[in-house]
Design a protein around this motif. Structure first.
Motif, PDB file in Angstrom:
ATOM      1  N   GLU A   1      75.718  57.075  74.996  1.00  0.00           N
ATOM      2  CA  GLU A   1      76.250  57.614  76.245  1.00  0.00           C
ATOM      3  C   GLU A   1      75.852  56.738  77.429  1.00  0.00           C
ATOM      4  O   GLU A   1      76.669  56.445  78.313  1.00  0.00           O
TER       5      GLU A   1
ATOM      6  N   PHE B   1      77.878  53.422  78.067  1.00  0.00           N
ATOM      7  CA  PHE B   1      79.163  53.448  78.767  1.00  0.00           C
ATOM      8  C   PHE B   1      78.992  53.395  80.287  1.00  0.00           C
ATOM      9  O   PHE B   1      79.928  53.071  81.006  1.00  0.00           O
TER      10      PHE B   1
ATOM     11  N   GLN C   1      85.976  56.317  72.927  1.00  0.00           N
ATOM     12  CA  GLN C   1      84.581  56.623  73.213  1.00  0.00           C
ATOM     13  C   GLN C   1      84.077  57.733  72.297  1.00  0.00           C
ATOM     14  O   GLN C   1      82.968  57.653  71.769  1.00  0.00           O
TER      15      GLN C   1
ATOM     16  N   VAL D   1      79.347  46.879  74.809  1.00  0.00           N
ATOM     17  CA  VAL D   1      78.944  48.098  74.101  1.00  0.00           C
ATOM     18  C   VAL D   1      78.178  47.723  72.838  1.00  0.00           C
ATOM     19  O   VAL D   1      77.096  48.261  72.556  1.00  0.00           O
TER      20      VAL D   1
END
Length: 347
Positions: A153, A156, A136, A165
């Motif tokens: 951010e 996620f 990440q 993603v």
């Protein structure tokens, strides 16, 4: 399962296999350029670079500059004050093409009647490289200049897989690119005799999702979250140009991107000045863009007092290009909407 997860899960499957009486203020003071039937020969210019964007090389994931292309169709005449229609293809933010046969057919339909029609490509997950082996924390560096950190951010919180993603990041890049394409059209309006007061944007599926966010978000949204230092290619996107969209054409889409934008920035962009809206949406079960999405958007529009039309495509699901309502196909239905609501003169 939240709306974002539901959408992404359904996209993977898909890729594999009421109104008020407001009167529009826009008037066409041109030379009667619109025809009710196919009249003009169509000139096509293909693969025009309208801007650049950053991406990742699919083979080695190095940072690359991606040329962004559009095709433009226009009538073979010398008339001025032509309306313009920019169309955004679907493909689940994973692919798709501006040369999809149905889009080319639509372009010919409109250009032969007097429109300037632009069909655009934009960055999808195909231009975003591989996430294999990345943590990440790595992604903030990997996508720097491609998507803002706050968007990454938020991704996620809603994405469950690496594929999701990438799709979320591609939702951002598609929006940034479509706005750049529209600014290119404005910058080149004189070259195509475009009336900048008669702008329509439209799309199908992911393109309709992008259309809704394009018409309703503010000009600075999906543009100013990344600096020129982080994304030098922004300088290629006609940042000095502005636009005022009059109409949106939506085929089986949703407002999910605006939901994500609101989740990231706590900003609700709907207001009474949003463009008028034409929607065509199948009523059969569709896990990607359910019919309820169109009803939700219609409810928002009705609450704001903005003119809208929703055509329910009975018996059809996603991708209903051949659907008809009262004997009229999607091209004719949307044509009638634009002629009526933009007060276009037909001959």
């Amino acid at each position: 399962m939240n709306k974002l997860i539901t959408y992404f899960t359904s996209l993977a499957v898909l890729f594999l296999v009421g109104c008020n009486d407001n009167t529009p203020e826009v008037q066409n003071n041109g030379e009667g350029t619109i025809r009710s039937a196919s009249t003009f020969s169509v000139v096509t210019q293909e693969d025009i670079t309208y801007a650049e964007g950053l991406g990742r090389n699919p083979s080695n994931s190095s940072l690359v500059t991606v040329p962004l292309k559009l095709d433009i169709y226009f009538p073979d005449n010398s008339y001025s004050d032509r309306p313009v229609f920019m169309f955004i293809h679907g493909g689940g933010f994973k692919g798709g093409t501006k040369t999809k046969p149905e889009i080319v057919e639509m372009a010919e339909y409109y250009a032969s009647r007097g429109w300037v029609f632009a069909s655009i490509d934009y960055r999808t997950t195909e231009e975003l490289g591989s996430l294999q082996g990345l943590s990440q924390d790595d992604l903030f560096t990997y996508y720097k200049g491609i998507a803002p950190q706050e968007w990454i951010e938020n991704t996620f919180e809603g994405a469950e897989t690496q594929e999701q993603v990438q799709q979320s990041i591609a939702m951002y890049t598609a929006q940034r690119d479509s706005k750049a394409a529209l600014r290119w059209l404005i910058a080149n309006a004189n070259n195509y005799n475009i009336d900048k007061d008669l702008i329509t944007v439209g799309g199908a599926s992911a393109g309709a999702i992008t259309t809704i966010a394009l018409g309703i978000s503010n000009p600075e949204d999906f543009r100013d979250e990344i600096s020129l230092d982080d994304d030098p290619t922004l300088s290629s996107t006609n940042l000095d140009q502005t636009y005022d969209i009059k109409s949106m054409i939506y085929f089986w889409g949703s407002n999910i991107k605006l939901d994500v934008f609101e989740g990231v920035y706590q900003l609700n962009r709907y207001d009474a000045n949003d463009p008028e809206l034409f929607m065509a949406h199948g009523d059969q079960p569709d896990p990607v863009t359910p019919y309820e999405e169109a009803l939700e958007l219609q409810g928002i529009y009705d609450s704001l007092g903005i003119y809208n039309q929703l055509y329910t495509l009975e018996g059809f699901g996603h991708g209903a290009w051949n659907a008809t309502v009262n004997g009229k196909g999607l091209f004719e239905l949307s044509f009638d909407f634009l002629v009526d609501r933009q007060n276009l003169i037909t001959e």
